[in-house]
Design an enzyme around this catalytic site. Structure first.
Site, PDB file in Angstrom:
ATOM      1  N   ARG A  15       0.840  -1.198   0.000  1.00 30.11           N
ATOM      2  CA  ARG A  15       0.000   0.000   0.000  1.00 30.11           C
ATOM      3  C   ARG A  15       0.869   1.240   0.000  1.00 30.11           C
ATOM      4  O   ARG A  15       1.831   1.333   0.747  1.00 30.11           O
ATOM      5  CB  ARG A  15      -0.911   0.042   1.231  1.00 30.11           C
ATOM      6  N   VAL A  16       0.523   2.172  -0.879  1.00 27.35           N
ATOM      7  CA  VAL A  16       1.144   3.503  -0.860  1.00 27.35           C
ATOM      8  C   VAL A  16       0.009   4.515  -0.738  1.00 27.35           C
ATOM      9  O   VAL A  16      -1.007   4.397  -1.412  1.00 27.35           O
ATOM     10  CB  VAL A  16       2.017   3.784  -2.101  1.00 27.35           C
ATOM     11  N   SER A  17       0.181   5.496   0.159  1.00 25.59           N
ATOM     12  CA  SER A  17      -0.877   6.468   0.436  1.00 25.59           C
ATOM     13  C   SER A  17      -1.051   7.490  -0.664  1.00 25.59           C
ATOM     14  O   SER A  17      -2.153   7.955  -0.922  1.00 25.59           O
ATOM     15  CB  SER A  17      -0.592   7.191   1.752  1.00 25.59           C
ATOM     16  N   THR A  18       0.045   7.884  -1.302  1.00 30.41           N
ATOM     17  CA  THR A  18      -0.042   8.908  -2.344  1.00 30.41           C
ATOM     18  C   THR A  18       0.640   8.403  -3.610  1.00 30.41           C
ATOM     19  O   THR A  18       1.461   7.490  -3.569  1.00 30.41           O
ATOM     20  CB  THR A  18       0.662  10.217  -1.904  1.00 30.41           C
ATOM     21  N   GLN A  21       4.542   8.334  -3.631  1.00 25.78           N
ATOM     22  CA  GLN A  21       5.337   7.358  -2.897  1.00 25.78           C
ATOM     23  C   GLN A  21       5.763   6.220  -3.816  1.00 25.78           C
ATOM     24  O   GLN A  21       5.049   5.838  -4.739  1.00 25.78           O
ATOM     25  CB  GLN A  21       4.539   6.810  -1.717  1.00 25.78           C
TER      26      GLN A  21
END
Length: 195
Positions: A15-18, A21
């Site tokens: 998972r990457v938030s933005t 990233q």
């Protein structure tokens, strides 16, 4: 260190938030422990604060007893200790293991199981602290004459106006626009006219 026998496959979650990233570090960690690329689920631009995420949900649906879910770090599964511990507990009851490469946690080992049980204890402690703070805050507010909850969007007079407009047959979106509130607010504070 004793290891539990596992017959399932390794599933990986990234998972990457933005969008800015880079997920390369997470892929590298999964490469090192042998998670096949076809068994990886990736959520892009999704906050860890959300308990429901499309690829996480898909992986949890696909996971079967004996499988090992592998992440780079536990914070990829969620932001709060309580949410991560709850998820791990649910997986354990389904016979699914968790392996966090960066944290050195592996529930297929006795040491890993013990560490994850400690995580669950800390999560419960965190929940009890939150409950205590909430109760204390509500009591302090009540002592000062304030009530908890969200402040009303519309006063009584404007709420009555919304109801009379709805009774007159005006569409809810038009009422919301006229009063400067959301459509949901109009539905919440008014009742449909009975024919």
């Amino acid at each position: 260190m004793t290891t539990t026998n596992t017959k399932g496959q390794r599933l990986g979650y990234i998972r990457v938030s933005t969008g800015k990233q880079d997920e390369r570090l997470q892929h590298d960690a999964l490469d090192k422990v042998g998670v096949l690329k076809r068994n990886r689920y990736t959520d892009h631009g999704v906050s860890g604060a959300k308990t429901s995420r499309p690829q996480l949900d898909a992986m949890l649906d696909d996971a079967e007893p004996g499988d090992i879910i592998t992440v780079y770090k536990l914070d990829r599964l969620g932001r709060s200790t309580a949410h991560v511990a709850q998820l791990i507990e649910e997986l354990a009851t389904r016979g699914i293991h968790i392996h966090s490469v960066g944290d050195g946690l592996d529930s297929t080992t006795n040491t890993g199981k013990a560490m994850l049980q400690m995580l669950a204890i800390f999560a419960e402690l965190e929940r009890s602290f939150i409950r205590e703070r909430t109760t204390a805050g509500l009591a302090a507010a009540k002592a000062q004459g304030r009530t908890g909850g969200r402040p009303k969007v519309l006063d009584t007079k404007r709420a009555a106006q919304a109801q009379s407009l709805r009774d007159a047959g005006h569409p809810v979106p038009d009422i919301a626009k006229a009063l400067g509130v959301s459509i949901a607010t109009v539905y919440r504070i008014t009742k449909a006219r009975v024919a």
